[in-house]
Motif scaffolding. Structure first.
Motif, PDB file in Angstrom:
ATOM      1  N   HIS A 149     -14.932 -62.368   0.504  1.00  0.00           N
ATOM      2  CA  HIS A 149     -15.250 -60.935   0.512  1.00  0.00           C
ATOM      3  C   HIS A 149     -14.024 -60.184   1.027  1.00  0.00           C
ATOM      4  CE1 HIS A 149     -17.124 -57.166   1.952  1.00  0.00           C
ATOM      5  NE2 HIS A 149     -18.055 -57.392   1.041  1.00  0.00           N
ATOM      6  N   THR A 182     -24.197 -64.394  -1.341  1.00  0.00           N
ATOM      7  CA  THR A 182     -23.991 -64.308  -2.784  1.00  0.00           C
ATOM      8  C   THR A 182     -25.321 -64.541  -3.484  1.00  0.00           C
ATOM      9  OG1 THR A 182     -23.306 -66.641  -2.855  1.00  0.00           O
ATOM     10  CG2 THR A 182     -21.573 -64.996  -2.721  1.00  0.00           C
ATOM     11  N   ASP A 183     -25.536 -63.781  -4.537  1.00  0.00           N
ATOM     12  CA  ASP A 183     -26.769 -63.864  -5.321  1.00  0.00           C
ATOM     13  C   ASP A 183     -26.401 -63.532  -6.759  1.00  0.00           C
ATOM     14  OD1 ASP A 183     -29.400 -63.996  -6.142  1.00  0.00           O
ATOM     15  OD2 ASP A 183     -29.938 -61.994  -5.412  1.00  0.00           O
ATOM     16  N   GLY A 184     -26.084 -64.559  -7.552  1.00  0.00           N
ATOM     17  CA  GLY A 184     -25.558 -64.309  -8.882  1.00  0.00           C
ATOM     18  C   GLY A 184     -24.200 -63.633  -8.787  1.00  0.00           C
ATOM     19  N   ASP A 185     -24.093 -62.468  -9.401  1.00  0.00           N
ATOM     20  CA  ASP A 185     -22.835 -61.720  -9.373  1.00  0.00           C
ATOM     21  C   ASP A 185     -22.681 -60.868  -8.112  1.00  0.00           C
ATOM     22  OD1 ASP A 185     -22.124 -62.742 -11.848  1.00  0.00           O
ATOM     23  OD2 ASP A 185     -23.025 -61.061 -12.953  1.00  0.00           O
ATOM     24  N   VAL A 186     -23.718 -60.790  -7.310  1.00  0.00           N
ATOM     25  CA  VAL A 186     -23.683 -59.973  -6.098  1.00  0.00           C
ATOM     26  C   VAL A 186     -22.968 -60.728  -4.985  1.00  0.00           C
ATOM     27  CG1 VAL A 186     -25.062 -58.874  -4.290  1.00  0.00           C
ATOM     28  CG2 VAL A 186     -25.779 -58.707  -6.688  1.00  0.00           C
ATOM     29  N   VAL A 187     -22.002 -60.083  -4.364  1.00  0.00           N
ATOM     30  CA  VAL A 187     -21.342 -60.604  -3.160  1.00  0.00           C
ATOM     31  C   VAL A 187     -21.457 -59.513  -2.110  1.00  0.00           C
ATOM     32  CG1 VAL A 187     -19.222 -61.506  -2.140  1.00  0.00           C
ATOM     33  CG2 VAL A 187     -19.729 -61.945  -4.559  1.00  0.00           C
TER      34      VAL A 187
END
Length: 217
Positions: free
Chosen positions: A48, A57-62
């Protein structure tokens, strides 16, 4: 699947605990602090732009920032559990105490500890002012926990998950004595008895005894 990147002895323990309380499936990746400066290792900092814990992180989410992560997890994976919605009793209390942890409590702890390293004497006027604020902050928490078992009332919420790190693991960086605050100590015992908290700490910090007493061991 949610992936929580946990830096040892950091605020990211909050998110491990949150996931355990919500009963979520998640992957936990643990990182040790560097031996030379106790900071995050390069591979953690690369996750980050800020490089600070926690990171989710959750899929494309950082996502960084523990408060933001709590909100994200509760709203996207927790069906709103452990939060108080607008219009429900305790909504304003929930907002206040949720933001109190990182907006008021943790900054005053860091301020006092930093100023003590510069000059711990009574001649240090900024330190005297910071200690006065410290006492006022802890007196406020003490009073609240003499009125209700958890910060927002009878049930645990994410506001409790946000504040406990500052009252427990964070004290390993400076041995803050909580003996003047019996309601806070009783609260920490209630927290420590929660199965989800015990599971979270065992997963996040398997070599650490949770700091629930007056003085860190």
């Amino acid at each position: 699947m949610l992936t929580l990147h946990h830096l040892g002895r950091s605020q990211s323990e909050r998110i491990v605990w949150l996931c355990e309380e919500l009963g979520l499936d998640y992957e936990l990746k643990r990182y040790s602090r560097r031996a030379d400066n106790r900071m995050a290792p390069p591979e953690y900092q690369a996750l980050h732009p800020m490089g600070t814990a926690p990171i989710l992180t959750d899929g494309d989410v950082v996502l960084g920032e523990s408060g933001a992560i709590c909100d994200y997890v509760i709203q996207t994976h927790g069906e709103g559990r452990l939060a108080v919605k607008r219009g429900e009793p305790g909504f304003a209390d929930y907002l206040y105490w949720f933001h109190f942890a990182n907006g008021t409590l943790q900054p005053v702890l860091l301020q006092v500890w930093s100023l003590e390293r510069v000059d711990p004497s009574d001649k240090n006027a900024p330190l005297r002012m910071a200690r006065e604020r410290f006492s006022r902050v802890f007196a406020t928490v003490e009073q609240r926990l003499g009125e209700v078992p958890y910060l927002v009332g009878e049930a645990l919420t994410a506001a409790d998950i946000m504040i406990v790190f500052s009252l427990t693991t964070m004290r390993l960086f400076n041995r803050c004595d909580l003996s003047p605050w019996p309601n806070i100590l009783a609260y920490l015992q209630r927290i420590g008895a929660r199965p989800a908290y015990r599971r979270a700490m065992q997963k996040a910090e398997p070599d650490l005894t949770p700091v629930l007493g007056a003085v860190p061991e």
